[in-house]
Write a protein that holds these residues in place. Structure first.
Motif, PDB file in Angstrom:
ATOM      1  N   LYS A 169     -30.334 -17.048   2.466  1.00  0.00           N
ATOM      2  CA  LYS A 169     -30.834 -17.551   1.185  1.00  0.00           C
ATOM      3  C   LYS A 169     -30.351 -16.660   0.045  1.00  0.00           C
ATOM      4  O   LYS A 169     -30.665 -16.895  -1.105  1.00  0.00           O
ATOM      5  CB  LYS A 169     -32.354 -17.634   1.204  1.00  0.00           C
ATOM      6  N   GLN A 185     -29.013 -24.206  -1.730  1.00  0.00           N
ATOM      7  CA  GLN A 185     -28.818 -23.176  -0.711  1.00  0.00           C
ATOM      8  C   GLN A 185     -29.871 -23.304   0.392  1.00  0.00           C
ATOM      9  O   GLN A 185     -29.555 -23.210   1.568  1.00  0.00           O
ATOM     10  CB  GLN A 185     -28.855 -21.772  -1.335  1.00  0.00           C
ATOM     11  N   SER A 201     -25.610 -22.729   6.530  1.00  0.00           N
ATOM     12  CA  SER A 201     -25.621 -21.369   5.999  1.00  0.00           C
ATOM     13  C   SER A 201     -26.748 -20.625   6.692  1.00  0.00           C
ATOM     14  O   SER A 201     -27.715 -21.235   7.146  1.00  0.00           O
ATOM     15  CB  SER A 201     -25.849 -21.370   4.481  1.00  0.00           C
ATOM     16  N   HIS A 229     -22.975 -17.621  -3.651  1.00  0.00           N
ATOM     17  CA  HIS A 229     -22.857 -18.849  -4.437  1.00  0.00           C
ATOM     18  C   HIS A 229     -23.967 -18.946  -5.488  1.00  0.00           C
ATOM     19  O   HIS A 229     -23.768 -19.552  -6.540  1.00  0.00           O
ATOM     20  CB  HIS A 229     -22.931 -20.090  -3.536  1.00  0.00           C
ATOM     21  N   LEU A 230     -25.104 -18.356  -5.220  1.00  0.00           N
ATOM     22  CA  LEU A 230     -26.254 -18.444  -6.137  1.00  0.00           C
ATOM     23  C   LEU A 230     -25.999 -17.736  -7.460  1.00  0.00           C
ATOM     24  O   LEU A 230     -26.615 -18.068  -8.474  1.00  0.00           O
ATOM     25  CB  LEU A 230     -27.501 -17.856  -5.479  1.00  0.00           C
ATOM     26  N   ARG A 238     -24.244 -22.543  -6.794  1.00  0.00           N
ATOM     27  CA  ARG A 238     -25.269 -23.366  -6.134  1.00  0.00           C
ATOM     28  C   ARG A 238     -26.640 -23.059  -6.705  1.00  0.00           C
ATOM     29  O   ARG A 238     -26.924 -21.936  -7.080  1.00  0.00           O
ATOM     30  CB  ARG A 238     -25.346 -23.051  -4.637  1.00  0.00           C
ATOM     31  N   SER A 240     -27.048 -16.121  -0.713  1.00  0.00           N
ATOM     32  CA  SER A 240     -25.621 -16.429  -0.828  1.00  0.00           C
ATOM     33  C   SER A 240     -25.050 -15.982  -2.167  1.00  0.00           C
ATOM     34  O   SER A 240     -25.708 -16.065  -3.212  1.00  0.00           O
ATOM     35  CB  SER A 240     -25.425 -17.943  -0.685  1.00  0.00           C
TER      36      SER A 240
END
Length: 127
Positions: free
Chosen positions: A59, A47, A56, A63-64, A42, A61
């Motif tokens: 900040k 995010q 979510s 995913h980043l 992401r 995550s």
């Protein structure tokens, strides 16, 4: 049951850590429930939008950095969010993780804000 990930799922693995990609692929081969990858890497903007929308709470995550993926169960080709499907998918991820020697965390095991579709590489091993 064994199934192959769709081209769409494979594209959503772009930028995801190679160990997690290998895990997703093997989990697909082991899972009794078909699934698709809904999200991998992401952007910070995406995010932040998820945090604003309440989808979510962080900040920071995984995913980043490409250390997390979200999946969706598929039953007869339709996305399903029924909770009982996700522990079955998680069992396949955990079995694949054991076979590969990859430390994985399932969001469904969290005591707060359980997240059944979420899988991430363990921060202790993959900072």
């Amino acid at each position: 049951m064994s199934f192959r990930l769709s081209e769409r799922s494979l594209k959503r693995l772009a930028g995801v850590h190679p160990r997690l990609v290998a895990l997703v692929r093997e989990a697909a081969a082991l899972s009794p429930v078909e699934f698709m990858v809904t999200e991998g890497l992401r952007t910070p903007e995406r995010q932040a939008a998820l945090v604003r929308a309440g989808a979510s709470r962080t900040k920071r995550s995984r995913h980043l950095t490409g250390h997390a993926v979200d999946v969706a169960a598929l039953v007869d080709g339709q996305v399903r969010w029924d909770w009982p499907l996700y522990p079955r998918i998680a069992a396949a991820f955990k079995a694949a993780a054991g076979r590969q020697g990859t430390a994985v965390v399932w969001g469904g095991d969290w005591s707060r804000l359980r997240d059944g579709p979420h899988f991430e590489l363990d921060r202790k091993v993959f900072p």
